[in-house]
Design a protein around this motif. Structure first.
Motif, PDB file in Angstrom:
ATOM      1  N   ARG A   8       0.820  -1.221   0.000  1.00 16.67           N
ATOM      2  CA  ARG A   8       0.000   0.000   0.000  1.00 16.67           C
ATOM      3  C   ARG A   8       0.853   1.269   0.000  1.00 16.67           C
ATOM      4  O   ARG A   8       0.361   2.350  -0.288  1.00 16.67           O
ATOM      5  N   ASN A   9       2.144   1.133   0.315  1.00 19.48           N
ATOM      6  CA  ASN A   9       3.058   2.266   0.312  1.00 19.48           C
ATOM      7  C   ASN A   9       3.937   2.322  -0.926  1.00 19.48           C
ATOM      8  O   ASN A   9       4.889   3.095  -0.977  1.00 19.48           O
ATOM      9  N   LYS A  10       3.627   1.499  -1.931  1.00 19.82           N
ATOM     10  CA  LYS A  10       4.412   1.483  -3.165  1.00 19.82           C
ATOM     11  C   LYS A  10       3.570   1.976  -4.330  1.00 19.82           C
ATOM     12  O   LYS A  10       2.389   1.659  -4.434  1.00 19.82           O
ATOM     13  N   ILE A  11       4.192   2.715  -5.211  1.00 18.91           N
ATOM     14  CA  ILE A  11       3.550   3.099  -6.470  1.00 18.91           C
ATOM     15  C   ILE A  11       3.952   2.012  -7.456  1.00 18.91           C
ATOM     16  O   ILE A  11       5.139   1.801  -7.689  1.00 18.91           O
ATOM     17  N   VAL A  12       2.978   1.305  -8.016  1.00 17.37           N
ATOM     18  CA  VAL A  12       3.314   0.147  -8.831  1.00 17.37           C
ATOM     19  C   VAL A  12       2.856   0.233 -10.280  1.00 17.37           C
ATOM     20  O   VAL A  12       3.466  -0.377 -11.146  1.00 17.37           O
ATOM     21  N   TYR A  17       2.604   6.325 -11.941  1.00 19.21           N
ATOM     22  CA  TYR A  17       3.881   7.013 -12.157  1.00 19.21           C
ATOM     23  C   TYR A  17       3.678   8.241 -13.048  1.00 19.21           C
ATOM     24  O   TYR A  17       4.149   9.330 -12.739  1.00 19.21           O
ATOM     25  N   ARG A  18       2.987   8.059 -14.169  1.00 21.11           N
ATOM     26  CA  ARG A  18       2.750   9.172 -15.103  1.00 21.11           C
ATOM     27  C   ARG A  18       1.947  10.289 -14.438  1.00 21.11           C
ATOM     28  O   ARG A  18       2.257  11.469 -14.595  1.00 21.11           O
ATOM     29  N   LYS A  19       0.901   9.911 -13.708  1.00 18.46           N
ATOM     30  CA  LYS A  19       0.043  10.890 -13.056  1.00 18.46           C
ATOM     31  C   LYS A  19       0.843  11.742 -12.069  1.00 18.46           C
ATOM     32  O   LYS A  19       0.721  12.966 -12.049  1.00 18.46           O
ATOM     33  N   ILE A  20       1.691  11.101 -11.288  1.00 19.32           N
ATOM     34  CA  ILE A  20       2.488  11.833 -10.304  1.00 19.32           C
ATOM     35  C   ILE A  20       3.529  12.699 -10.993  1.00 19.32           C
ATOM     36  O   ILE A  20       3.735  13.859 -10.620  1.00 19.32           O
ATOM     37  N   GLN A  21       4.192  12.176 -12.019  1.00 18.07           N
ATOM     38  CA  GLN A  21       5.220  12.955 -12.702  1.00 18.07           C
ATOM     39  C   GLN A  21       4.636  14.159 -13.435  1.00 18.07           C
ATOM     40  O   GLN A  21       5.287  15.190 -13.549  1.00 18.07           O
ATOM     41  N   ASN A  22       3.412  14.045 -13.912  1.00 17.64           N
ATOM     42  CA  ASN A  22       2.797  15.145 -14.651  1.00 17.64           C
ATOM     43  C   ASN A  22       2.148  16.190 -13.748  1.00 17.64           C
ATOM     44  O   ASN A  22       1.950  17.324 -14.171  1.00 17.64           O
ATOM     45  N   SER A  29      18.445  16.991  -7.324  1.00 21.15           N
ATOM     46  CA  SER A  29      19.639  16.792  -6.531  1.00 21.15           C
ATOM     47  C   SER A  29      20.726  16.323  -7.479  1.00 21.15           C
ATOM     48  O   SER A  29      20.448  15.966  -8.626  1.00 21.15           O
ATOM     49  N   LYS A  30      21.950  16.300  -7.007  1.00 22.26           N
ATOM     50  CA  LYS A  30      23.047  15.767  -7.816  1.00 22.26           C
ATOM     51  C   LYS A  30      22.814  14.287  -8.101  1.00 22.26           C
ATOM     52  O   LYS A  30      23.221  13.771  -9.137  1.00 22.26           O
ATOM     53  N   TYR A  31      22.128  13.602  -7.192  1.00 25.71           N
ATOM     54  CA  TYR A  31      21.981  12.151  -7.259  1.00 25.71           C
ATOM     55  C   TYR A  31      20.633  11.662  -7.789  1.00 25.71           C
ATOM     56  O   TYR A  31      20.534  10.537  -8.246  1.00 25.71           O
ATOM     57  N   PHE A  32      19.590  12.466  -7.681  1.00 29.31           N
ATOM     58  CA  PHE A  32      18.266  12.021  -8.119  1.00 29.31           C
ATOM     59  C   PHE A  32      17.327  13.194  -8.338  1.00 29.31           C
ATOM     60  O   PHE A  32      17.627  14.321  -7.960  1.00 29.31           O
ATOM     61  N   THR A  33      16.191  12.897  -8.947  1.00 27.19           N
ATOM     62  CA  THR A  33      15.100  13.849  -9.110  1.00 27.19           C
ATOM     63  C   THR A  33      13.903  13.306  -8.356  1.00 27.19           C
ATOM     64  O   THR A  33      13.583  12.123  -8.465  1.00 27.19           O
ATOM     65  N   LEU A  34      13.253  14.163  -7.570  1.00 28.06           N
ATOM     66  CA  LEU A  34      12.055  13.769  -6.837  1.00 28.06           C
ATOM     67  C   LEU A  34      10.843  14.462  -7.437  1.00 28.06           C
ATOM     68  O   LEU A  34      10.878  15.658  -7.721  1.00 28.06           O
ATOM     69  N   PHE A  35       9.785  13.713  -7.635  1.00 25.76           N
ATOM     70  CA  PHE A  35       8.478  14.256  -8.007  1.00 25.76           C
ATOM     71  C   PHE A  35       7.587  14.067  -6.791  1.00 25.76           C
ATOM     72  O   PHE A  35       7.383  12.930  -6.341  1.00 25.76           O
ATOM     73  N   ILE A  36       7.059  15.165  -6.253  1.00 25.64           N
ATOM     74  CA  ILE A  36       6.274  15.098  -5.022  1.00 25.64           C
ATOM     75  C   ILE A  36       4.872  15.608  -5.312  1.00 25.64           C
ATOM     76  O   ILE A  36       4.689  16.712  -5.818  1.00 25.64           O
ATOM     77  N   GLN A  78       1.930  12.337   0.926  1.00 23.87           N
ATOM     78  CA  GLN A  78       2.580  12.700  -0.319  1.00 23.87           C
ATOM     79  C   GLN A  78       2.983  11.435  -1.061  1.00 23.87           C
ATOM     80  O   GLN A  78       3.480  10.495  -0.460  1.00 23.87           O
ATOM     81  N   ASP A  79       2.745  11.448  -2.359  1.00 21.08           N
ATOM     82  CA  ASP A  79       3.275  10.402  -3.227  1.00 21.08           C
ATOM     83  C   ASP A  79       4.580  10.928  -3.804  1.00 21.08           C
ATOM     84  O   ASP A  79       4.648  12.067  -4.258  1.00 21.08           O
ATOM     85  N   VAL A  80       5.609  10.093  -3.770  1.00 20.52           N
ATOM     86  CA  VAL A  80       6.935  10.508  -4.207  1.00 20.52           C
ATOM     87  C   VAL A  80       7.453   9.520  -5.242  1.00 20.52           C
ATOM     88  O   VAL A  80       7.408   8.308  -5.030  1.00 20.52           O
ATOM     89  N   VAL A  81       7.928  10.042  -6.362  1.00 19.64           N
ATOM     90  CA  VAL A  81       8.623   9.223  -7.358  1.00 19.64           C
ATOM     91  C   VAL A  81      10.066   9.705  -7.373  1.00 19.64           C
ATOM     92  O   VAL A  81      10.328  10.890  -7.554  1.00 19.64           O
TER      93      VAL A  81
END
Length: 106
Positions: A8-12, A17-22, A29-36, A78-81
């Motif tokens: 229930r805590n995973k985006i699968v 994924y598309r909905k959250i990113q859009n 960050s230098k290491y990753f990008t977060l979509f919140i 919050q949903d985070v990718v």
């Protein structure tokens, strides 16, 4: 790192994924990008082959999930990718933890 993250805590689904990113705030960050995005306190992780070989990618995924599991209160409603960048290869759990906390600004 012995407890697993409940489903229930995973985006699968790719649709989620598309909905959250859009429809989200983007933090870099230098290491990753977060979509919140406002949501149900879930995390999705994307790590490409450019980051490292399979054992390295799985280690990073486990570390990220553990940071999320132990600090769910920071991600409240919050949903985070998280999309990893190649620079993330070689980080350990504590470095990942510090970077996620820093980028969230908490």
């Amino acid at each position: 790192m012995n407890e697993s993250l409940p489903r229930r805590n995973k985006i699968v689904t790719p649709r989620d994924y598309r909905k959250i990113q859009n429809n989200s705030k983007k933090k870099h960050s230098k290491y990753f990008t977060l979509f919140i995005s406002e949501g149900r306190t879930r995390i999705g992780i994307t790590i490409s082959n450019k980051v490292g070989n399979s054992p390295e990618r799985h280690y990073l995924k486990r570390c990220i999930k553990e940071v999320f599991r132990k600090n769910k209160n920071l991600f409240n409603k919050q949903d985070v990718v998280l999309i990893a960048k190649p620079e993330m290869n070689g980080l350990d759990y504590h470095q990942i933890y510090k970077e996620i906390i820093r980028i969230l600004g908490k």
